[in-house]
Design a protein around this motif. Structure first.
Motif, PDB file in Angstrom:
ATOM      1  N   ASP A 130      25.015  20.871  61.625  1.00 37.70           N
ATOM      2  CA  ASP A 130      25.622  21.736  62.640  1.00 37.70           C
ATOM      3  C   ASP A 130      24.581  22.234  63.642  1.00 37.70           C
ATOM      4  O   ASP A 130      24.889  22.407  64.828  1.00 37.70           O
ATOM      5  N   MET A 131      23.343  22.476  63.182  1.00 38.44           N
ATOM      6  CA  MET A 131      22.288  22.876  64.110  1.00 38.44           C
ATOM      7  C   MET A 131      22.058  21.776  65.147  1.00 38.44           C
ATOM      8  O   MET A 131      21.990  22.033  66.350  1.00 38.44           O
ATOM      9  N   TRP A 132      21.964  20.529  64.689  1.00 38.83           N
ATOM     10  CA  TRP A 132      21.758  19.417  65.614  1.00 38.83           C
ATOM     11  C   TRP A 132      22.951  19.248  66.548  1.00 38.83           C
ATOM     12  O   TRP A 132      22.808  18.921  67.728  1.00 38.83           O
ATOM     13  N   LYS A 133      24.141  19.462  66.008  1.00 36.10           N
ATOM     14  CA  LYS A 133      25.343  19.350  66.832  1.00 36.10           C
ATOM     15  C   LYS A 133      25.322  20.395  67.958  1.00 36.10           C
ATOM     16  O   LYS A 133      25.656  20.099  69.108  1.00 36.10           O
ATOM     17  N   LEU A 134      24.909  21.604  67.619  1.00 33.52           N
ATOM     18  CA  LEU A 134      24.829  22.662  68.624  1.00 33.52           C
ATOM     19  C   LEU A 134      23.750  22.376  69.663  1.00 33.52           C
ATOM     20  O   LEU A 134      23.940  22.627  70.859  1.00 33.52           O
ATOM     21  N   LEU A 135      22.620  21.863  69.204  1.00 27.32           N
ATOM     22  CA  LEU A 135      21.548  21.522  70.148  1.00 27.32           C
ATOM     23  C   LEU A 135      22.031  20.464  71.135  1.00 27.32           C
ATOM     24  O   LEU A 135      21.854  20.600  72.356  1.00 27.32           O
ATOM     25  N   ASP A 136      22.638  19.407  70.623  1.00 26.49           N
ATOM     26  CA  ASP A 136      23.124  18.343  71.506  1.00 26.49           C
ATOM     27  C   ASP A 136      24.143  18.884  72.505  1.00 26.49           C
ATOM     28  O   ASP A 136      24.118  18.533  73.699  1.00 26.49           O
ATOM     29  N   ALA A 137      25.039  19.736  72.020  1.00 23.79           N
ATOM     30  CA  ALA A 137      26.078  20.278  72.897  1.00 23.79           C
ATOM     31  C   ALA A 137      25.473  21.128  74.012  1.00 23.79           C
ATOM     32  O   ALA A 137      25.904  21.053  75.170  1.00 23.79           O
ATOM     33  N   LEU A 138      24.456  21.937  73.678  1.00 28.20           N
ATOM     34  CA  LEU A 138      23.838  22.786  74.688  1.00 28.20           C
ATOM     35  C   LEU A 138      23.077  21.955  75.718  1.00 28.20           C
ATOM     36  O   LEU A 138      23.111  22.238  76.918  1.00 28.20           O
ATOM     37  N   VAL A 139      22.382  20.929  75.251  1.00 33.81           N
ATOM     38  CA  VAL A 139      21.652  20.054  76.176  1.00 33.81           C
ATOM     39  C   VAL A 139      22.613  19.388  77.157  1.00 33.81           C
ATOM     40  O   VAL A 139      22.384  19.368  78.373  1.00 33.81           O
ATOM     41  N   LEU A 140      23.696  18.838  76.641  1.00 33.16           N
ATOM     42  CA  LEU A 140      24.668  18.179  77.510  1.00 33.16           C
ATOM     43  C   LEU A 140      25.324  19.161  78.466  1.00 33.16           C
ATOM     44  O   LEU A 140      25.592  18.830  79.639  1.00 33.16           O
ATOM     45  N   TRP A 141      25.583  20.377  78.004  1.00 32.20           N
ATOM     46  CA  TRP A 141      26.168  21.398  78.865  1.00 32.20           C
ATOM     47  C   TRP A 141      25.173  21.814  79.952  1.00 32.20           C
ATOM     48  O   TRP A 141      25.536  22.001  81.114  1.00 32.20           O
ATOM     49  N   THR A 142      23.911  21.944  79.596  1.00 31.64           N
ATOM     50  CA  THR A 142      22.882  22.315  80.562  1.00 31.64           C
ATOM     51  C   THR A 142      22.761  21.270  81.654  1.00 31.64           C
ATOM     52  O   THR A 142      22.578  21.585  82.832  1.00 31.64           O
ATOM     53  N   LEU A 143      22.900  20.000  81.263  1.00 27.08           N
ATOM     54  CA  LEU A 143      22.807  18.900  82.227  1.00 27.08           C
ATOM     55  C   LEU A 143      23.865  19.013  83.317  1.00 27.08           C
ATOM     56  O   LEU A 143      23.624  18.599  84.460  1.00 27.08           O
TER      57      LEU A 143
END
Length: 467
Positions: free
Chosen positions: A451-464
């Protein structure tokens, strides 16, 4: 292929004008290269797994083989004949195996030690990548060693970065000759090479097969558009999308596929720590899995100008905060993810610099589950697999215009995931130039949950998306 002209201004160019991007071949015996693995060699078995993976890739590609059936020869010095073979392989130069005569008087088919390299040396000359060893171009000196500073210069010149090296800030290292300091600085910045255990580069020290092999791997990856220290990702072209394929991102959203990410990591003299704490490598591999084209730079080499041309910036938690303290990021209008609360603090986007960690907890609380950056998760989410009084989850204290996605459980002001939209303001009035996000972590990525990795990926994609 670019030709390099022999300069009469430095001893280096008079002595070494072979300009490949990778080095480290064996003595010519390749018969086992395609079937051998790192664990088949007794002197490779104790290497870290990431180094083994790199050696496996080089061995399987036929770039290297062992000095014997069970010995690779890590600490053996490599000569210019071996050097020529790897350069020819990496550059995919056409070599004539039937050649028996050479352009150089000291390269002979009856040389029991170096005759195997004759066609490779000729291939280099034909491609304009060598003018020989002496000023007249009559000799090649196949038995000559390659020093670490010469290797740095070879790597940088071979990658077409000679002008960058000339304008680079020279390393302050007495072990490196003045002519080589720009090349060494850039080789360290690009993570093609690292300093020795004593903290110096050791410019005049002869490069070993291990040094040459690892440097050749990193250069090969960089040339292919990959990132240093990623042994698992082959350099393959990005596939085109067929008409019936699903799009990489929802309609109207920016896809990460092929987008350029600048990853700012630990300072140059700490690169040896990657062997015991490969957290940066793991995140970079994850970002590449998302589709980003990642370039990594040490924080002490980073300048605002070097961020130009990138689609997104990732500031690692391994960065030395002093390099952010100057406000170096304040005028950069590129979406940025911070794993270090200090970066937000120096912009006025978090109201506390130090002591922003909570120990002995494993979870965070999602406060805005409908946000895309929440990755579809709700409630208290397990972040760490285990915790103790030395393991912490970091947080920031964002301003009123921040969008808070998650917090420390029971402490709503301590935000573990938050972002600022482009055009929003810090409490001190600073205007955000592009979407800026904070993601909580202090290290030890093996302890992270899915879930930590899932959240990191989601934030990176959202930031993009840079809203």
């Amino acid at each position: 292929m670019k030709k390099f002209v022999l300069s009469l201004l430095t001893i280096f160019v008079l002595s070494f004008t072979v300009l490949p991007i990778a080095f480290g071949a064996d003595n010519g015996s390749d018969t086992a290269a395609s079937v051998k693995k790192a664990d088949d060699f007794k002197d490779l078995k104790e290497l870290s797994q990431d180094e083994k993976d790199k050696f496996d890739a080089l061995i399987q590609d036929g770039v290297f083989s062992g000095l014997s059936d069970d010995t690779f020869g890590l600490d053996v010095k490599m000569n210019r004949a071996q050097f020529a073979k790897v350069a020819a392989i990496i550059f995919n130069l056409k070599s004539d195996e039937a050649l028996t005569t050479s352009s150089f008087t000291d390269v002979r088919s009856d040389d029991p030690a170096n005759s195997y390299a004759l066609p490779y040396i000729e291939a280099l000359k034909e491609a304009g990548l060598t003018n020989g060893y002496d000023a007249e171009g009559k000799t090649y000196k196949p038995e000559g060693d390659v020093s670490r500073q010469e290797l740095a210069a070879f790597l940088i010149r071979g990658l077409g970065l000679d002008d960058d090296a000339k304008s680079a800030t020279p390393v302050e290292d007495n072990s490196v000759d003045d002519w080589a300091k720009g090349y060494v600085a850039l080789a360290l910045e690009k993570n093609l090479m690292t300093n020795q255990a004593d903290g110096t580069f050791g410019g005049k020290v002869s490069a070993t097969r291990k040094t040459l092999a690892l440097a050749s791997y990193e250069a090969k990856q960089l040339l292919a558009g990959a990132t240093p220290d990623d042994p698992t990702t082959p350099a393959t072209p990005v596939p085109t999308t067929e008409p019936d394929d699903e799009p990489a991102a929802p309609s109207g959203e920016i896809s990460p596929e092929g987008k350029k990410m600048l990853y700012i990591a630990r300072q140059s003299n700490q690169m040896q720590q990657l062997k015991s704490s490969p957290d940066d490598e793991k995140i970079i591999a994850d970002m590449k899995d998302l589709g980003f084209k990642v370039t990594w730079i040490n924080c002490d080499k980073f300048t605002a100008e070097k961020a130009e041309g990138y689609d997104i910036i990732f500031v690692s938690n391994t960065v030395n905060a002093k390099y952010l303290r100057s406000g170096i990021m304040k005028d950069i209008a590129i979406p940025t993810i911070y794993l270090k609360n200090h970066g937000l603090y120096y912009l006025g986007l978090s109201s506390q610099e130090e002591n922003t960690e909570e120990n002995n907890i494993q979870t965070i609380s999602i406060t805005q589950p409908k946000e895309k950056a929440a990755a579809g998760l709700t409630g208290d989410v397990e972040y760490l697999r285990k915790t103790d009084n030395k393991t912490a989850i970091a947080y920031g204290l964002p301003g009123k215009e921040a969008k808070v996605i998650a917090t420390i459980p029971g402490k709503p002001k301590e935000a573990t995931i938050f972002y600022y939209n482009k055009g929003s303001h810090a409490n001190n009035g600073y205007e955000v130039k592009a979407r800026l996000s904070f993601f909580s972590f202090v290290g030890d990525y093996d302890n992270s949950t899915d879930d930590m990795w899932k959240l990191l990926d989601a934030l990176v994609l959202w930031t993009l998306q840079n809203g």
